[in-house]
Design an enzyme around this catalytic site. Structure first.
Site, PDB file in Angstrom:
ATOM      1  N   LYS A   1       1.568   3.006   5.007  1.00 57.44           N
ATOM      2  CA  LYS A   1       1.813   4.347   4.466  1.00 57.44           C
ATOM      3  C   LYS A   1       2.052   5.334   5.606  1.00 57.44           C
ATOM      4  O   LYS A   1       2.941   6.176   5.541  1.00 57.44           O
ATOM      5  CB  LYS A   1       0.623   4.799   3.605  1.00 57.44           C
TER       6      LYS A   1
ATOM      7  N   GLN B   1      -7.834   5.899  -0.220  1.00 59.36           N
ATOM      8  CA  GLN B   1      -7.465   4.510  -0.498  1.00 59.36           C
ATOM      9  C   GLN B   1      -8.555   3.830  -1.329  1.00 59.36           C
ATOM     10  O   GLN B   1      -9.738   3.897  -1.013  1.00 59.36           O
ATOM     11  CB  GLN B   1      -7.249   3.757   0.833  1.00 59.36           C
TER      12      GLN B   1
ATOM     13  N   ASP C   1      -1.543  10.639  -5.610  1.00 64.55           N
ATOM     14  CA  ASP C   1      -1.673   9.435  -6.435  1.00 64.55           C
ATOM     15  C   ASP C   1      -1.431   9.731  -7.913  1.00 64.55           C
ATOM     16  O   ASP C   1      -1.221   8.799  -8.699  1.00 64.55           O
ATOM     17  CB  ASP C   1      -3.089   8.860  -6.307  1.00 64.55           C
TER      18      ASP C   1
HETATM   19  N1  GUN Z   1      -5.168   0.849  -3.570  1.00 65.85           N
HETATM   20  C1  GUN Z   1      -4.202   0.029  -4.064  1.00 65.85           C
HETATM   21  N2  GUN Z   1      -3.204   0.754  -4.615  1.00 65.85           N
HETATM   22  C2  GUN Z   1      -3.543   2.058  -4.468  1.00 65.85           C
HETATM   23  C3  GUN Z   1      -2.911   3.279  -4.825  1.00 65.85           C
HETATM   24  O1  GUN Z   1      -1.827   3.328  -5.417  1.00 65.85           O
HETATM   25  N3  GUN Z   1      -3.575   4.420  -4.491  1.00 65.85           N
HETATM   26  C4  GUN Z   1      -4.778   4.399  -3.870  1.00 65.85           C
HETATM   27  N4  GUN Z   1      -5.366   5.571  -3.599  1.00 65.85           N
HETATM   28  N5  GUN Z   1      -5.396   3.280  -3.526  1.00 65.85           N
HETATM   29  C5  GUN Z   1      -4.783   2.117  -3.825  1.00 65.85           C
END
Ligand code: GUN
Length: 281
Positions: A52, A96, A119
């Site tokens: 990311k 996360q 998100d």
């Molecule tokens: N862990 C796996 N996928 C995601 C996501 O889309 N957002 C977040 N915050 N954590 C994740």
């Protein structure tokens, strides 16, 4: 059959976003910022977060990772989020998941300002999406939606069947397709005859986490099939769709890997830029 190239779609989207960031920089003399909070040292989360950050920097965003050990107290995390909510250089905040057991996921999600919730997990964004108002939309279903729209720009009246009802994928996917005037059926583990439901669909989105569940004889000829699954099996990574069988009947299908995954990260960047733009209004 159209093999939907998620990598190519993501590269194109990132290119557009890069242009947009340059324009925003000229207009506002600053760039959108994404801050990711990573708690603990779970290997997959570490890799996701690194990817990311790399993607954010490539399109010209300001990007920061804040790391906490998995013994961190919940109130320290909540305080940090509150600090970031107030920080004008931070446009988007992502914590996360998954979190250590002693930290309340819902509390964390609700502490993030809905205006910085890249998100789209905050109840205010969930509510706005379901009411058809402007909101952050969860990255994975947003990526699926953009790929579907590329194949079929007019979705009005199409029958969409979603396999899986998670807050992360199934439910927001249903809302996005409803907004496009699809007739949407959300199926799940208690659905009586999944095959019959799927056979009705012009569009299938499989997001249930069962390896190769959707078979060739579940799919109507010329349906669009989007595979959100990533399942580790003895035969390597497979999706929720039996790829070889379904590729013989579908009009378009996403591969695993190389389908939905790359678009998810590109959509996180899009959400960060969209949060920035709303904050400048
Ligand atoms: N862990 C796996 N996928 C995601 C996501 O889309 N957002 C977040 N915050 N954590 C994740």
């Amino acid at each position: 059959m159209i093999l939907i190239d998620g990598k190519k779609a993501a590269t194109e989207l990132r290119q557009e976003l890069k242009q947009e960031v340059m324009q925003l920089k000229t207009q506002h003399n600053k760039v959108p910022g994404l801050t990711v909070i990573l708690i603990g040292d779970m290997a997959p989360s570490q890799i996701y977060v690194k990817n990311k950050e790399k993607a954010a920097k490539e399109v010209g965003l300001k990007s920061e990772i804040i790391k906490f050990p998995d013994t961190i107290e919940e109130n320290i995390v909540l305080k940090k989020i509150e600090e970031l909510n107030e920080d004008v250089s931070v446009s988007g905040i992502l914590v996360q998941l998954p979190l250590p057991k002693h930290i309340d996921k819902q509390k964390v999600i609700e502490t993030i300002s809905p205006l910085k919730d890249v998100d789209g997990f905050h109840p205010m964004n969930v509510g706005n999406l379901s009411s058809g108002y402007e909101s952050s939309v969860p990255c994975t279903p947003l990526g699926c939606y953009l790929m579907i729209k590329k194949i079929e720009p007019n979705l009005s009246g199409k029958k969409a069947v979603i396999v899986g009802r998670s807050n992360l994928n199934g439910k927001p996917m249903a809302q996005l397709l409803l907004k496009e005037n699809c007739t949407v059926t959300v199926t799940h583990s208690k659905t009586k005859d999944l095959k019959t439901e799927c056979l009705e669909a012009d569009i299938i989105v499989a997001a249930v986490g069962i390896p190769e569940l959707v078979k060739g004889d579940w799919v109507k000829k010329d349906a669009i099939v989007i595979d959100v699954g990533i399942n580790k099996t003895e035969n390597g990574l497979v999706g929720d769709v039996a790829f070889d069988e379904v590729s013989k009947v579908a009009k378009a299908l996403t591969p695993v890997p190389g389908g939905v995954g790359p678009m998810t990260i590109a959509c996180l960047l899009k959400n960060t830029i969209d949060c920035f733009k709303r904050s400048q209004k």
